[in-house]
Motif scaffolding. Structure first.
Motif, mmCIF file in Angstrom:
data_model
loop_
_atom_site.group_PDB
_atom_site.id
_atom_site.type_symbol
_atom_site.label_atom_id
_atom_site.label_comp_id
_atom_site.label_asym_id
_atom_site.label_seq_id
_atom_site.Cartn_x
_atom_site.Cartn_y
_atom_site.Cartn_z
ATOM 1 N N PRO A 42 0.841 -1.218 -0.087
ATOM 2 C CA PRO A 42 -0.158 -0.082 0.139
ATOM 3 C C PRO A 42 1.093 1.514 -0.063
ATOM 4 C CG PRO A 42 -0.897 -1.714 1.705
ATOM 5 C CD PRO A 42 0.539 -2.148 0.439
ATOM 6 N N ALA A 43 2.196 1.409 0.036
ATOM 7 C CA ALA A 43 2.726 2.350 0.697
ATOM 8 C C ALA A 43 3.505 2.865 -0.635
ATOM 9 C CB ALA A 43 3.673 1.947 1.916
ATOM 10 N N GLY A 44 3.933 1.368 -1.123
ATOM 11 C CA GLY A 44 4.220 2.001 -2.951
ATOM 12 C C GLY A 44 4.569 3.172 -3.703
ATOM 13 N N ASP A 45 5.577 3.803 -4.088
ATOM 14 C CA ASP A 45 5.826 5.224 -4.275
ATOM 15 C C ASP A 45 5.578 5.644 -5.662
ATOM 16 O OD1 ASP A 45 6.825 6.299 -1.757
ATOM 17 O OD2 ASP A 45 8.618 5.223 -2.112
ATOM 18 N N ALA A 46 5.763 4.098 -6.755
ATOM 19 C CA ALA A 46 4.891 4.191 -7.756
ATOM 20 C C ALA A 46 3.579 4.048 -8.388
ATOM 21 C CB ALA A 46 5.702 3.399 -8.228
ATOM 22 N N HIS A 47 2.754 3.599 -7.115
ATOM 23 C CA HIS A 47 1.517 3.263 -7.032
ATOM 24 C C HIS A 47 0.337 4.397 -7.556
ATOM 25 C CE1 HIS A 47 3.137 -0.342 -5.025
ATOM 26 N NE2 HIS A 47 3.107 -0.684 -5.882
ATOM 27 N N PRO A 48 0.587 5.465 -6.232
ATOM 28 C CA PRO A 48 -0.223 6.889 -6.818
ATOM 29 C C PRO A 48 -0.248 7.392 -8.453
ATOM 30 C CG PRO A 48 0.517 6.791 -4.300
ATOM 31 C CD PRO A 48 1.413 5.748 -5.016
ATOM 32 N N ALA A 49 1.249 7.121 -8.391
ATOM 33 C CA ALA A 49 0.983 7.997 -9.876
ATOM 34 C C ALA A 49 0.683 7.022 -11.323
ATOM 35 C CB ALA A 49 2.823 7.971 -9.664
ATOM 36 N N LEU A 50 0.791 5.649 -10.564
ATOM 37 C CA LEU A 50 0.445 4.513 -11.400
ATOM 38 C C LEU A 50 -1.757 5.229 -11.368
ATOM 39 C CD1 LEU A 50 2.588 2.007 -11.452
ATOM 40 C CD2 LEU A 50 2.796 3.262 -13.563
ATOM 41 N N LEU A 51 -1.601 5.019 -10.705
ATOM 42 C CA LEU A 51 -3.525 5.664 -10.543
ATOM 43 C C LEU A 51 -3.436 6.018 -11.121
ATOM 44 C CD1 LEU A 51 -3.698 4.036 -6.863
ATOM 45 C CD2 LEU A 51 -4.553 2.196 -9.451
ATOM 46 N N ALA A 52 -2.793 7.111 -10.907
ATOM 47 C CA ALA A 52 -3.189 8.966 -11.354
ATOM 48 C C ALA A 52 -3.384 9.585 -12.914
ATOM 49 C CB ALA A 52 -2.593 10.157 -10.882
ATOM 50 N N ALA A 53 -2.395 8.364 -13.201
ATOM 51 C CA ALA A 53 -2.149 7.911 -15.414
ATOM 52 C C ALA A 53 -2.776 7.215 -15.105
ATOM 53 C CB ALA A 53 -0.338 7.917 -15.753
ATOM 54 N N GLY A 54 -3.469 6.392 -14.751
ATOM 55 C CA GLY A 54 -4.498 4.742 -15.721
ATOM 56 C C GLY A 54 -3.696 4.067 -16.529
ATOM 57 N N ALA A 55 -3.030 3.450 -15.105
ATOM 58 C CA ALA A 55 -2.252 2.831 -15.792
ATOM 59 C C ALA A 55 -2.482 0.898 -16.757
ATOM 60 C CB ALA A 55 -0.808 2.485 -15.320
ATOM 61 N N LEU A 56 -1.918 0.484 -17.322
ATOM 62 C CA LEU A 56 -2.411 -1.165 -17.409
ATOM 63 C C LEU A 56 -0.968 -1.586 -16.841
ATOM 64 C CD1 LEU A 56 -3.635 -1.177 -20.354
ATOM 65 C CD2 LEU A 56 -5.377 -0.727 -18.473
ATOM 66 N N VAL A 57 -1.672 -2.923 -16.377
ATOM 67 C CA VAL A 57 -0.526 -3.896 -15.747
ATOM 68 C C VAL A 57 -0.748 -5.173 -17.061
ATOM 69 C CG1 VAL A 57 0.448 -4.697 -13.843
ATOM 70 C CG2 VAL A 57 -0.325 -3.539 -13.532
ATOM 71 N N GLU A 58 0.417 -5.052 -17.504
ATOM 72 C CA GLU A 58 0.905 -6.133 -18.484
ATOM 73 C C GLU A 58 1.070 -7.555 -17.356
ATOM 74 O OE1 GLU A 58 2.911 -7.714 -22.543
ATOM 75 O OE2 GLU A 58 2.381 -5.823 -22.099
ATOM 76 N N LEU A 59 0.353 -9.092 -17.486
ATOM 77 C CA LEU A 59 0.847 -9.960 -16.803
ATOM 78 C C LEU A 59 0.979 -10.906 -17.867
ATOM 79 C CD1 LEU A 59 -1.903 -9.436 -14.033
ATOM 80 C CD2 LEU A 59 0.277 -9.154 -13.777
ATOM 81 N N ALA A 60 2.001 -12.174 -17.659
ATOM 82 C CA ALA A 60 2.018 -13.530 -18.771
ATOM 83 C C ALA A 60 2.612 -14.483 -17.702
ATOM 84 C CB ALA A 60 3.380 -13.074 -19.568
ATOM 85 N N SER A 61 1.908 -15.705 -18.651
ATOM 86 C CA SER A 61 2.216 -17.010 -17.901
ATOM 87 C C SER A 61 2.588 -18.000 -19.096
ATOM 88 C CB SER A 61 1.558 -17.606 -17.301
ATOM 89 O OG SER A 61 0.034 -17.498 -18.144
ATOM 90 N N VAL A 62 2.769 -19.208 -19.362
ATOM 91 C CA VAL A 62 3.082 -19.504 -20.437
ATOM 92 C C VAL A 62 1.133 -20.184 -21.163
ATOM 93 C CG1 VAL A 62 4.707 -21.044 -20.104
ATOM 94 C CG2 VAL A 62 2.086 -21.708 -18.926
ATOM 95 N N ARG A 63 0.119 -19.967 -20.675
ATOM 96 C CA ARG A 63 -1.195 -19.823 -20.814
ATOM 97 C C ARG A 63 -1.374 -18.139 -22.145
ATOM 98 N NH1 ARG A 63 -4.059 -18.682 -17.511
ATOM 99 N NH2 ARG A 63 -2.307 -18.116 -14.973
ATOM 100 N N GLY A 64 -0.462 -17.179 -21.790
ATOM 101 C CA GLY A 64 -0.868 -16.258 -22.477
ATOM 102 C C GLY A 64 -0.540 -15.265 -21.702
ATOM 103 N N SER A 65 -0.952 -14.259 -22.564
ATOM 104 C CA SER A 65 -1.135 -12.523 -21.414
ATOM 105 C C SER A 65 -2.939 -12.193 -21.108
ATOM 106 C CB SER A 65 0.297 -11.810 -22.488
ATOM 107 O OG SER A 65 -0.171 -11.262 -23.570
#
Length: 285
Positions: free
Chosen positions: A113-136
């Motif tokens: 909850p205290a990660g410094d990058a997280h508020p800026a990512l939320l404000a920017a409307g970021a997406l997180v790309e997750l990947a596995s052998v099943r796809g992304s």
């Protein structure tokens, strides 16, 4: 403890599928602390430092795609003009040595909850790309966090990248702590003002079980800002925005600050960052 060291992305995904309990490590600025203090003893470490694709960044349509292995130092040096809010947040992370090693991908992986990058990512409307052998898949960062140090990432997935708008508006970030860096924030706040779409993004850190958005505050401000005239923001509007940001937090009392102090501090940070971001857009004082 097993030590896995894939040489490329496909090998990394295969290793994570075969060892879902393996803890990914890149900069090691969070993982090694947990190991040293015996807070974590995973069955395996998955070293991603040889996966060069994770250190790449580039455009993806209207988005900027930044690999999970891009360090805070590179965000500051190479991308400050493209991700200004995130670059400001990166400057407050740890020491120069930590910024040279630490990554936003690791920050997301820790899901603090205290990660410094997280508020800026939320404000920017970021997406997180997750990947596995099943796809992304791509998950809005607002849906990524599900609890303290917990996310929607499944055991066989790795964080490949995060994506933000390639042409952001004015972005600002500020946090309260005993120092500007090398400290866990008492609370933090990020704002994004997009003059083209007349929209506002917000992000709250270290004041809830997860990083949070102040949705009501953002909607209020978007409706009240003098976007066309770029005139001064009325004092009552700024004050109300700050109050709504403070009300959106879900803080607790702990050794770093009380819940009441965090709400008050967030209201102050919201007003300050609004003034700075509005000035960046050429708005009146």
């Amino acid at each position: 403890m097993d030590f896995l060291r894939p040489s490329d992305w496909d090998e990394a995904l295969a290793a994570k599928a075969a060892h879902p309990d393996a803890v990914p490590i890149a900069g090691g600025t969070d993982v090694m602390v947990d190991l040293n203090f015996d807070r974590s003893r995973p069955g395996a470490l998955l070293d991603l430092t040889r996966v060069t694709a994770l250190a790449d960044w580039g455009t993806d349509g209207d988005l900027l795609r930044i690999g999970a292995g891009v360090t805070y130092r590179r965000l500051i040096d190479e991308l400050a003009g493209r991700v200004p809010g995130l670059a400001l947040a990166s400057r407050t992370v740890g020491s120069p040595q930590i910024r040279n090693r630490g990554t936003v991908g690791g920050n997301l992986g820790s899901a603090s909850p205290a990660g410094d990058a997280h508020p800026a990512l939320l404000a920017a409307g970021a997406l997180v790309e997750l990947a596995s052998v099943r796809g992304s898949r791509r998950v809005p960062v607002a849906e990524f966090f599900v609890g303290p140090k917990r996310s929607v990432r499944t055991p066989d997935e790795l964080i490949a990248a995060f994506l933000v708008p390639a042409r952001p508006g004015a972005e600002q970030f500020a946090k309260v702590g005993t120092r500007n860096a090398m400290v866990i924030a008492v609370c933090s706040f990020a704002i994004s003002l997009n003059a083209a779409t007349h929209t506002v993004g917000t992000g709250i850190g270290s004041a809830g079980p997860t990083p949070l958005r102040a949705t009501e505050a953002a909607e209020f401000l978007a409706a009240e800002l003098p976007w066309e005239s770029r005139g001064p923001v009325p004092g009552a509007v700024a004050a109300r925005f700050g109050d709504l940001v403070g009300a959106a937090a879900r803080p607790i009392d702990d050794v770093r600050g009380s819940a009441d102090y965090r709400r008050h501090a967030l209201a102050v940070l919201a007003r300050r960052t609004l003034a700075w971001a509005w000035a960046d857009l050429g708005g009146g004082a």
